[in-house]
Scaffold this active site. Structure first.
Site, short mmCIF file in Angstrom:
data_model
loop_
_atom_site.label_atom_id
_atom_site.label_comp_id
_atom_site.label_asym_id
_atom_site.label_seq_id
_atom_site.Cartn_x
_atom_site.Cartn_y
_atom_site.Cartn_z
N ARG A 1 -3.07 -9.17 6.49
CA ARG A 1 -2.47 -7.83 6.43
C ARG A 1 -1.32 -7.79 5.43
NH1 ARG A 1 -3.39 -2.82 6.31
NH2 ARG A 1 -2.70 -3.57 4.31
N CYS B 1 8.30 -2.88 1.33
CA CYS B 1 7.61 -2.55 2.58
C CYS B 1 8.12 -1.21 3.10
CB CYS B 1 7.84 -3.62 3.63
SG CYS B 1 7.41 -5.29 3.12
N CYS C 1 -1.11 -5.84 1.81
CA CYS C 1 -0.05 -4.87 1.53
C CYS C 1 0.62 -5.20 0.19
CB CYS C 1 1.02 -4.89 2.62
SG CYS C 1 0.64 -3.82 4.02
#
Lengths: 103, 278, 207, 161
Positions: free
Chosen positions: B235, B186, B239
């Site tokens: 979301r 991330c 990702c």
């Protein structure tokens, strides 16, 4: 059955501004789903708005109007408390009518 | 053909210059024209967010008796603020729930209520967890409605139960976990401020900061590119897909732990969802 | 000169000190994260569960993130990554810049939603400026506009650039840049085409 | 990959249709290519044309004249071609219709709005644009057809292309 529209009709001076959100997929017929299958065309073709029995807007739409369409327009000759009625009809023969009170 | 496209682009770029000087002479009532064309694009949506259509549907789903047990979620579902209370609920999630002995985010909590209280079929709900046109997601609609009831409420997490603390710590570790064909974590995209991918600004989500607040408080959101309201579960899953990871399971430990980490970094930010995103 | 040396040593020591602190906090965190990952993902399309397993570079960078790992631990991996670079068999580094442009624009490849029979893109524009005409470029990496024009096309420069695109982790262990060669994201021919985009005098990158 | 304009027109004219705005998962894909006999075309005559001129002709006109009395507001860069906000206002007297035309779309005509007496010659909506192109606002008055245009660039998304 199609979901209701969200209609707002607000009077400013002598003009009513109407803002409409419609729940509609507006499928072009050219989009594929996740499994690669074409999703059939399904879009709103006509929109009609009336107030006190009189047309205030009509529209002809093709598949290029965005999904969950938004439309805003302005007209004169209505007062607070009058009702604005919107109707759409789509390529599948479905239609939906909703109204909002001018505020 | 590539070269031709390029030439074409170049020619068009010249036209842009001419066109903008033409439009500059026009006077607009609400000419909130920012110099940044991306914010100009976003500003044109005003407050007419199609997410309102999901909020309307979600309200019905929350208030009307449904399922084999024919009960309304408004009469049975506790989102952490007391039965049926939605105001502020999302601003204090994820949180520990004693009845399930788990830390839950909004979506897994809604799922608990729909299955346990209303007797709805879990697999059927999850099959449509992400809507697509006429195939509508009840979870997305309910999320939009519940989240909308937290507008203006600052994020503040209980963070008192050991499981909540553990979720946060794990979320942080997961945020930095690099793997896959592209070595992404991330943090590869969201570990610093001031960068963009293509034209999209990348918010710094690694620490408590205003960007993290602004991002977290505007999800769930109507995704213009999808024509759907998407939630935090979506979301995160999306990702990870782009990070080249396998498929994130809905309501999984990773999803909830990461949400806890992101929510904690957004503390103090006032909820402004459902938002509107590219 | 002495002051400068001291400053360099001081700057180099700073991340080490904070990394040491981080290390105590991060004990076993990769193992715990991996366990959570294995429980939370499912294989889909071309993305199997093995994608969650870390190689040594990924593991070391994760364990110390957001700080850099200690230099002594990083050194061995840097060398190993640099040694893993395969240079073109025919000794030619440059392909077709037009194909390179298409590879730089293309963002798909290796996602579970992608068709594995299609070649992957390099998605260079996601992070780098290249052709000035393409305004939709990212800034995670440095601008590569005028890359070849500024650096020339010596054998040494071609070789260096090739190895960096092939495996950036041979130069900067925890770089955000994917290892396009080592991880098999791009083929040798694709790498040549991207190299041409960077170096060819006719490439828009050098205009 | 993008089709050339000529190939696009040929595909459209031969009764097949071009894949329009396909959204795959998160990332917008302004696609072209792929023809399918299943792909529909709109049979209303105004929607048949591929150019501004053919739309005008289908609406019973002859040609459209460029006018500075039409205001067209659209973003210069659209982050997503699937949703491009558009505001059009006509200062031309006797305006009875405003249309949105995108020549690079499968149907050049996106939408036409008809204004009865008492309704302002103003409309705000959101449309799909297949690729970077000139968006046109077409206006019909008692005196004929007029237009203005604005270039809208459609940009690509990030991580997955």
């Amino acid at each position: 059955m199609a979901d209701p529209m969200r209609i707002r009709a607000r009077l400013t001076g002598d003009t009513v501004e109407v803002k409409v959100l419609m729940a509609h997929p507006m499928e072009t017929g050219l989009r594929k789903d996740s499994s690669g299958k074409l999703i059939p065309a399904h879009y709103i073709e006509t929109v009609n708005a009336t107030c006190k029995g009189k047309d205030v807007l009509t529209a002809d739409w093709g598949p290029a109007v965005s999904k969950n369409p938004f439309l805003a327009f302005r007209f004169k000759g209505a007062a607070k408390g009058d009702k604005v009625t919107i109707t759409w009809k789509d390529t599948a023969g479905e239609s939906r009518t909703d109204d909002a009170v001018v505020s | 053909m590539r070269a031709k496209t390029k030439q074409h682009m170049f020619w068009l770029a010249i036209v842009v210059g001419a066109a903008s000087s033409f439009t500059a002479s026009l006077v607009w009532a609400q000419s909130a024209t920012s110099s940044d064309p991306v914010s100009q694009y976003r500003a044109m949506f005003g407050d007419d967010n199609p997410a309102d259509l999901w909020v309307m549907r979600g309200k019905d789903l929350w208030q009307k008796p449904r399922g084999p047990k024919n009960v309304a979620l408004a009469k049975t579902c506790d989102l952490g603020m007391g039965t049926g209370v939605i105001k502020g609920a999302y601003a204090h999630m994820p949180r520990y729930f004693a009845d399930t002995n788990k830390v839950q985010d909004l979506e897994t909590r809604l799922l608990t209520c729909m299955v346990r209280d209303q007797g709805l079929d879990k697999a059927a709900i999850l099959k449509n967890r992400f809507g697509d046109g006429d195939r509508k997601s009840d979870l997305e609609a309910l999320s939009a409605y519940v989240v909308g009831a937290s507008k203006g409420v600052p994020i503040s997490l209980p963070m008192s139960h050991p499981q909540e603390k553990r979720a946060y710590a794990m979320g942080k570790a997961l945020f930095y976990y690099r793997a896959g064909t592209h070595d992404f974590s991330c943090a590869s995209c969201h570990g610093q401020s001031g960068k963009r991918i293509r034209l999209q600004q990348l918010p710094d989500l690694a620490t408590a900061n205003p960007e993290a607040q602004k991002t977290y408080t505007t999800w769930p959101a109507y995704r213009v590119s999808q024509g759907e309201v998407r939630t935090m579960e979506w979301r995160l899953g999306s990702c990870f897909r782009q990070m080249r990871f396998p498929k994130l399971k809905y309501g999984s430990e990773v999803a909830i732990d990461l949400t806890m980490f992101l929510a904690k970094n957004a503390e103090g930010g006032k909820m402004a969802a459902p938002g509107l995103k590219r | 000169m002495h002051t400068l040396t001291r400053l360099v040593i001081l700057l180099a020591a700073m991340p080490l000190a904070s990394a040491a602190v981080a290390q105590t906090h991060n004990a076993n965190r990769n193992a715990e994260a991996l366990a959570a990952m294995k429980a939370s993902f499912e294989p889909h399309g071309q993305a199997g569960m093995d994608r969650l397993d870390q190689d040594k570079t990924q593991a070391l960078c994760s364990a110390y993130a957001p700080h850099a790992p200690p230099a002594r631990l990083a050194a061995k991996l840097l060398t190993a990554n640099r040694d893993s670079v395969k240079y073109p068999a025919d000794g030619k580094y440059l392909g077709d810049w037009k194909r390179g442009q298409a590879i730089a624009e293309e963002g798909t490849g290796k996602q579970y939603s992608d068709d594995p029979s299609k070649p992957s893109g390099g998605n260079c524009y996601a992070c780098h400026q290249l052709d000035k005409q393409q305004i939709a470029y990212g800034t995670i990496g440095p601008s590569l506009y005028h890359y070849g024009k500024d650096r020339g096309r010596s054998e040494a420069m071609l070789k260096l650039t090739w190895s960096r695109v092939y495996d950036m982790k041979g130069y900067s262990l925890c770089s955000a840049m994917p290892r396009f060669g080592s991880k098999g994201i791009l083929t040798e021919q694709q790498l040549k085409d991207v190299m041409a985009l960077l170096f060819d005098p006719d490439s828009p990158v050098n205009k | 990959m993008k089709m050339s304009r000529r190939a696009f027109l040929q595909a459209s004219a031969s009764g097949t249709t071009v894949l329009f705005v396909a959204t795959t998962g998160l990332l917008p894909r302004i696609a072209a290519a792929a023809t399918s006999p299943l792909a529909p075309t709109d049979h209303r005559k105004e929607f048949q044309g591929h150019t501004l001129e053919s739309v005008v002709k289908a609406m019973g006109g002859d040609k459209a004249v460029k006018s500075s009395d039409i205001m067209l507001q659209a973003p210069s860069i659209a982050e997503n071609g699937a949703v491009v906000p558009v505001v059009i206002q006509s200062k031309l007297p006797g305006t009875r219709m405003i249309a949105i035309v995108s020549e690079k779309n499968p149907h050049a005509l996106s939408a036409a709005f008809h204004f009865p007496e008492g309704t302002e010659a103003y409309v705000m909506t959101r449309v799909k644009i297949a690729e970077t192109s000139n968006l046109r606002a077409l206006v019909q008055t008692d005196k004929g057809f007029f237009y203005t245009d604005k270039l809208v660039k459609v940009t690509l998304g990030g991580c997955g292309g």
